[in-house]
Design a protein around this motif. Structure first.
Motif, PDB file in Angstrom:
ATOM      1  N   ASN A 208       2.051   4.035  -9.297  1.00  0.00           N
ATOM      2  CA  ASN A 208       3.207   4.159 -10.181  1.00  0.00           C
ATOM      3  C   ASN A 208       3.628   5.629 -10.268  1.00  0.00           C
ATOM      4  OD1 ASN A 208       5.172   3.256 -12.075  1.00  0.00           O
ATOM      5  ND2 ASN A 208       3.890   4.004 -13.738  1.00  0.00           N
ATOM      6  N   VAL A 209       4.934   5.859 -10.263  1.00  0.00           N
ATOM      7  CA  VAL A 209       5.490   7.208 -10.229  1.00  0.00           C
ATOM      8  C   VAL A 209       6.407   7.420 -11.427  1.00  0.00           C
ATOM      9  CG1 VAL A 209       6.850   8.833  -8.843  1.00  0.00           C
ATOM     10  CG2 VAL A 209       5.437   7.113  -7.702  1.00  0.00           C
ATOM     11  N   GLN A 210       6.397   8.618 -11.968  1.00  0.00           N
ATOM     12  CA  GLN A 210       7.343   8.989 -13.026  1.00  0.00           C
ATOM     13  C   GLN A 210       8.521   9.689 -12.349  1.00  0.00           C
ATOM     14  OE1 GLN A 210       5.451  11.168 -16.150  1.00  0.00           O
ATOM     15  NE2 GLN A 210       7.282  11.270 -17.428  1.00  0.00           N
ATOM     16  N   CYS A 211       9.690   9.067 -12.399  1.00  0.00           N
ATOM     17  CA  CYS A 211      10.876   9.596 -11.720  1.00  0.00           C
ATOM     18  C   CYS A 211      12.116   9.107 -12.454  1.00  0.00           C
ATOM     19  CB  CYS A 211      10.903   9.138 -10.264  1.00  0.00           C
ATOM     20  SG  CYS A 211      12.338   9.699  -9.330  1.00  0.00           S
ATOM     21  N   TYR A 212      13.025  10.034 -12.791  1.00  0.00           N
ATOM     22  CA  TYR A 212      14.199   9.662 -13.587  1.00  0.00           C
ATOM     23  C   TYR A 212      15.515   9.809 -12.830  1.00  0.00           C
ATOM     24  CZ  TYR A 212      10.749   9.960 -17.266  1.00  0.00           C
ATOM     25  OH  TYR A 212       9.625   9.775 -18.026  1.00  0.00           O
TER      26      TYR A 212
END
Length: 201
Positions: free
Chosen positions: A76-80
């Motif tokens: 899982n990646v944090q990307c906005y």
């Protein structure tokens, strides 16, 4: 002193120049370095991992290499930024789910040459502080984003986001863990950061 100098002598100006060259460390960057080389040198000195890319195909290839090197596939990646979602989708990565993210993936505002740091704003980080983000980060930037100093970066932000000035403006400078904390590192957090730098000039 050489035999040549004994016979012909040297001016005090030349002697001062020689002394400066002798005392200067071979690892000290030349102040006349082009801005991109200055950034690269300082960024690497801070422990950052730098990958130069000539086109978007190389960006995609090197992004995949980073995933393979760290075994970050199926994480899982944090990307906005939805402009980056295609790279995550191509590699079957989930993003912004409830599971803890393995790494943070983002663009940035600017690259600061004189200190080798990366300037971010709420456009990339939202409301999060650096210590609230994952330790692992991948940043996608372009050579046209390199500026000399932090004040140049702030001026660039002001002109780019004239109507919607961002909040949460911060730099990340330390890219490896320091064994002994000193006052220079007080309150800062290190990041294991990869920079994918696209040539666009």
């Amino acid at each position: 002193m050489s035999l040549f100098r004994k016979f012909f002598g040297t001016s005090s100006e030349e002697e001062d120049k020689d002394k400066k060259q002798e005392t200067k460390s071979p690892y000290t960057p030349d102040v006349t370095l082009p801005i991109d080389e200055q950034f690269t040198f300082n960024f690497k000195e801070n422990g950052g991992k730098f990958i130069y890319c000539e086109n978007l195909n190389e960006i995609a290839e090197n992004f995949e290499n980073i995933l393979a090197e760290n075994d970050w596939f199926e994480s899982n990646v944090q990307c906005y930024d939805n402009r980056l979602f295609y790279l995550l989708d191509e590699n079957k990565l989930t993003y912004n789910e409830t599971n803890p993210p393995v790494f943070f993936f983002s663009f940035c505002e600017n690259l600061i040459a004189d200190e080798g740091s990366i300037l971010f704003s709420s456009y990339q980080l939202k409301h999060f502080k650096p210590n609230e983000l994952p330790t692992n980060m991948i940043v996608f930037a372009t050579t046209s984003q390199i500026v000399h100093s932090k004040s140049d970066g702030l001026r660039r932000i002001k002109s780019t986001h004239e109507k919607n000035y961002p909040s949460n403006i911060t730099t990340i400078k330390y890219f490896e863990e320091v064994k002994e904390q000193d006052f220079l590192h007080y309150g800062s957090c290190h990041k294991n950061l990869y920079l994918l730098l696209l040539e666009d000039l």
